[in-house]
Design a protein around this motif. Structure first.
Motif, PDB file in Angstrom:
ATOM      1  N   PRO A 191       0.880  -1.317   0.103  1.00 54.13           N
ATOM      2  CA  PRO A 191       0.058   0.118   0.036  1.00 54.13           C
ATOM      3  C   PRO A 191       0.933   1.137   0.033  1.00 54.13           C
ATOM      4  CG  PRO A 191      -0.811  -1.617   1.524  1.00 54.13           C
ATOM      5  CD  PRO A 191       0.382  -2.171   1.344  1.00 54.13           C
ATOM      6  N   LEU A 192       2.009   1.333   0.681  1.00 53.68           N
ATOM      7  CA  LEU A 192       2.666   2.396   0.858  1.00 53.68           C
ATOM      8  C   LEU A 192       3.404   2.734  -0.819  1.00 53.68           C
ATOM      9  CD1 LEU A 192       4.415   4.765   2.114  1.00 53.68           C
ATOM     10  CD2 LEU A 192       6.204   3.099   2.902  1.00 53.68           C
ATOM     11  N   LEU A 193       3.950   1.732  -1.359  1.00 48.89           N
ATOM     12  CA  LEU A 193       4.447   1.877  -2.638  1.00 48.89           C
ATOM     13  C   LEU A 193       3.197   2.305  -3.527  1.00 48.89           C
ATOM     14  CD1 LEU A 193       6.660   1.458  -4.879  1.00 48.89           C
ATOM     15  CD2 LEU A 193       5.447  -0.857  -5.029  1.00 48.89           C
ATOM     16  N   ALA A 194       2.067   1.919  -3.623  1.00 44.03           N
ATOM     17  CA  ALA A 194       0.968   2.294  -4.285  1.00 44.03           C
ATOM     18  C   ALA A 194       0.728   3.511  -4.116  1.00 44.03           C
ATOM     19  CB  ALA A 194      -0.301   1.279  -4.075  1.00 44.03           C
ATOM     20  N   HIS A 195       0.496   4.032  -3.076  1.00 47.83           N
ATOM     21  CA  HIS A 195       0.344   5.281  -2.471  1.00 47.83           C
ATOM     22  C   HIS A 195       1.317   6.541  -3.166  1.00 47.83           C
ATOM     23  CE1 HIS A 195      -3.780   5.304  -0.462  1.00 47.83           C
ATOM     24  NE2 HIS A 195      -3.181   4.040   0.191  1.00 47.83           N
ATOM     25  N   THR A 196       2.576   5.972  -2.948  1.00 49.45           N
ATOM     26  CA  THR A 196       3.510   6.875  -3.431  1.00 49.45           C
ATOM     27  C   THR A 196       3.660   7.026  -4.876  1.00 49.45           C
ATOM     28  OG1 THR A 196       4.962   6.272  -1.404  1.00 49.45           O
ATOM     29  CG2 THR A 196       6.243   7.192  -3.438  1.00 49.45           C
ATOM     30  N   VAL A 197       3.542   5.821  -5.490  1.00 46.67           N
ATOM     31  CA  VAL A 197       3.501   6.042  -7.104  1.00 46.67           C
ATOM     32  C   VAL A 197       2.122   6.828  -7.575  1.00 46.67           C
ATOM     33  CG1 VAL A 197       3.372   4.393  -9.045  1.00 46.67           C
ATOM     34  CG2 VAL A 197       4.750   3.785  -7.272  1.00 46.67           C
ATOM     35  N   GLN A 198       1.076   6.516  -6.815  1.00 47.95           N
ATOM     36  CA  GLN A 198      -0.184   7.031  -7.263  1.00 47.95           C
ATOM     37  C   GLN A 198      -0.048   8.655  -7.138  1.00 47.95           C
ATOM     38  OE1 GLN A 198      -3.442   5.910  -8.658  1.00 47.95           O
ATOM     39  NE2 GLN A 198      -2.786   7.936  -9.350  1.00 47.95           N
ATOM     40  N   HIS A 199       0.519   9.132  -5.932  1.00 48.14           N
ATOM     41  CA  HIS A 199       0.774  10.599  -5.676  1.00 48.14           C
ATOM     42  C   HIS A 199       1.761  10.957  -6.903  1.00 48.14           C
ATOM     43  CE1 HIS A 199       1.401  14.298  -3.490  1.00 48.14           C
ATOM     44  NE2 HIS A 199       2.614  14.209  -3.629  1.00 48.14           N
ATOM     45  N   HIS A 200       2.695  10.391  -7.289  1.00 46.03           N
ATOM     46  CA  HIS A 200       3.653  10.962  -8.245  1.00 46.03           C
ATOM     47  C   HIS A 200       3.082  11.242  -9.684  1.00 46.03           C
ATOM     48  CE1 HIS A 200       7.626  11.162 -10.247  1.00 46.03           C
ATOM     49  NE2 HIS A 200       7.131  10.338 -11.098  1.00 46.03           N
ATOM     50  N   LEU A 201       2.230   9.872  -9.981  1.00 49.72           N
ATOM     51  CA  LEU A 201       1.377  10.233 -11.134  1.00 49.72           C
ATOM     52  C   LEU A 201       0.624  11.231 -11.199  1.00 49.72           C
ATOM     53  CD1 LEU A 201       0.659   6.335 -11.910  1.00 49.72           C
ATOM     54  CD2 LEU A 201       2.618   7.861 -13.141  1.00 49.72           C
TER      55      LEU A 201
END
Length: 210
Positions: free
Chosen positions: A27-37
């Motif tokens: 989840p942390l990875l997904a939220h970090t990548v989503q925020h970047h996108l």
């Protein structure tokens, strides 16, 4: 199955099949990548909610799903399991009937969907080629997986926001063929997605998108 080390330049990176011990970091990875996108406007699409919420389990996953993670063993990170921080992941599922119908994929054709490809933003760019190596190494595993590539012309699909020209160019350089452009909707939002495909015995990954 053994992990795949990268190269002496990036010897701290390895690819490993997803295990339960990796789950808390997704989840942390997904939220970090989503925020970047979202912040960079590189995509109008959203990562799958199951990864953002962290509620994905083998019981909920489509039958046949394969998931690989990119592990970064450099330094110490919160939540490490000893092999390193989960710095990337990618999934491959049997192509859903709804997408098969929407995209016009023949029912008689063996088809799979590659999705949720994500890498920590700090590992992207810089000419290091990490994205291309990660994707290419995973696809080598797919080609050697008898359950996925049982037929000579098993076709894999992926989609991306049609407005991301650099990502589209990356896939095209890597040997993916544009299958078509389709309209996607989520609530009141609409956007176009570019759908790419390739045959598993013809893939060649050469470089990262930037």
């Amino acid at each position: 199955m053994p992990t795949i080390p990268m190269s002496p330049t990036h010897a701290n990176l390895q690819i490993h099949p997803l295990t339960r011990q990796h789950h808390p970091q997704i989840p942390l990875l997904a939220h970090t990548v989503q925020h970047h996108l979202t912040h960079t406007r590189h995509s109008l699409q959203h990562l799958r909610a199951e990864f953002l919420r962290g509620d994905f389990t083998e019981a909920n996953a489509p039958h046949g799903r394969r998931v690989w993670v990119l592990l970064d063993s450099s330094g110490s990170h919160e939540g490490d399991d000893g092999d390193g921080q989960v710095a990337g992941m990618v999934c491959i599922d049997p192509l859903a009937p709804s997408l098969r119908s929407t995209w016009g994929v023949p029912k008689t054709e063996e088809a799979w969907m590659l999705h949720s490809l994500m890498i920590q933003p700090e590992l992207q760019g810089g000419g290091r080629g990490i994205g291309g190596w990660f994707l290419g190494s995973v696809l080598e595993r797919v080609k050697s997986d008898d359950d996925v590539s049982a037929r000579p012309r098993t076709r894999l699909f992926l989609d991306c926001w049609a407005g991301n020209a650099s990502l589209r160019a990356f896939y095209e350089r890597a040997g993916w063929t544009l299958w078509g452009i389709f309209r996607e909707r989520e609530g009141a939002e609409e956007w176009d997605v570019s759908v790419y495909a390739y045959v598993t015995n013809k893939i060649t990954i050469t470089s990262s998108p930037d």
